[in-house]
Design an enzyme around this catalytic site. Structure first.
Site, PDB file in Angstrom:
ATOM      1  N   ASP A 233       4.769  -6.215   9.473  1.00  0.00           N
ATOM      2  CA  ASP A 233       5.824  -5.864  10.433  1.00  0.00           C
ATOM      3  C   ASP A 233       5.810  -6.801  11.628  1.00  0.00           C
ATOM      4  O   ASP A 233       6.873  -7.179  12.140  1.00  0.00           O
ATOM      5  CB  ASP A 233       5.642  -4.417  10.907  1.00  0.00           C
TER       6      ASP A 233
ATOM      7  N   ASP B 256       0.290  -3.457  12.146  1.00  0.00           N
ATOM      8  CA  ASP B 256       0.780  -3.796  10.807  1.00  0.00           C
ATOM      9  C   ASP B 256       1.170  -5.274  10.784  1.00  0.00           C
ATOM     10  O   ASP B 256       2.167  -5.681  11.396  1.00  0.00           O
ATOM     11  CB  ASP B 256       1.983  -2.916  10.461  1.00  0.00           C
TER      12      ASP B 256
ATOM     13  N   THR C 102      -1.517   7.412  -0.287  1.00  0.00           N
ATOM     14  CA  THR C 102      -2.818   7.238  -0.949  1.00  0.00           C
ATOM     15  C   THR C 102      -3.563   6.000  -0.437  1.00  0.00           C
ATOM     16  O   THR C 102      -4.765   5.867  -0.657  1.00  0.00           O
ATOM     17  CB  THR C 102      -2.627   7.066  -2.471  1.00  0.00           C
TER      18      THR C 102
ATOM     19  N   ARG D  14       0.850  -1.197   0.000  1.00  0.00           N
ATOM     20  CA  ARG D  14       0.000   0.000   0.000  1.00  0.00           C
ATOM     21  C   ARG D  14       0.876   1.235   0.000  1.00  0.00           C
ATOM     22  O   ARG D  14       1.764   1.377   0.835  1.00  0.00           O
ATOM     23  CB  ARG D  14      -0.865   0.038   1.270  1.00  0.00           C
TER      24      ARG D  14
END
Ligand code: PRP
Ligand code: URA
Length: 209
Positions: A203, A200, A108, A104
């Site tokens: 991560d 995340d 945006t 991603r």
């Protein structure tokens, strides 16, 4: 309209709670994701067809059931989707594995494609797309679109945590693709992260932050 299957088995919910906790480290996070993927795999594959075969038990002949010719492919969305592959392969060791690389854009929040390598006969297979996080839905929609452009007609999406926004987007773009999730969370925040979510996923799996 596709179906959304919320797999709320107590063991899955228990393991997901541990994954959500911010103190849970990468090793435990990975192991739990693998375990949940195996458990979710039971539901994702619940209706795959069986055929009858003649076998000999030590006692007598019998007609027994085996999974029939329809073959499976697992397609993780890189990176985090990789964390769901081993659990599914434990369940279906003969499945083939393809990879779609998407990340991603941080501003945006729209996906950028960087990799695609799929089994040659992917069109003939039931494809299970894996990604722990269904946030805006952009990554999953694009991955499914890439598979359809390569002839896949039988696709399921398996995620761990979804936002209502992501589910709506996939259902609108791909009404033929059933979605399997362990939890539908509350909403997306201004950074398009799932709330409460688990942070995340990439991560946390790979320890990159
Ligand atoms: C995360 C996640 C999904 C995507 C979900 O990946 O694993 O692929 O975001 O967001 P969306 O539904 O809004 O598209 P990310 O882009 O962070 O890449 P990574 O797995 O390499 O960290
Ligand atoms: N990607 C993640 O890893 N987590 C989110 O909450 C949203 C996108």
């Amino acid at each position: 309209m596709s179906e959304v299957h919320i797999i709320n088995h107590p063991m899955i919910q228990h393991k997901l709670t541990i994954m959500r906790e911010k103190e849970t480290g990468s090793k435990d996070f990975r192991e739990l994701l693998k375990e949940i993927s195996l458990l979710m795999g039971y539901e994702v594959t619940r209706d795959i067809p069986l055929e009858e075969v003649e076998i000999d038990t030590p006692i007598c002949k019998m007609t027994a059931k085996k999974v029939s010719g329809r073959k499976l492919a697992i397609v993780p969305i890189l990176r985090a989707g990789i964390g769901m592959v081993d659990g599914l392969l434990t369940l279906v060791p003969v499945a083939k594995v393809g990879h779609i690389g998407l990340y991603r854009n941080e501003e945006t929040h729209t996906p950028v494609v960087y990799y695609c390598k799929l089994p040659e006969d992917i069109q003939q297979r039931l494809v299970i797309v894996t990604d722990p996080m269904l946030a805006t839905g952009g990554s999953s929609c694009d991955a499914i679109q890439m598979l359809k452009e390569r002839g896949c007609a039988n696709i399921r999406l398996m995620c761990l945590v979804a936002a209502p926004e992501g589910i709506a987007k996939v259902q609108e773009a791909h009404p033929d693709v059933d979605i399997f999730v362990a939890s539908v969370d509350d909403h997306l925040n201004s950074d398009a992260y799932i709330v409460p979510g688990l942070g995340d996923a990439g991560d946390r799996i790979f320890g990159t932050k």
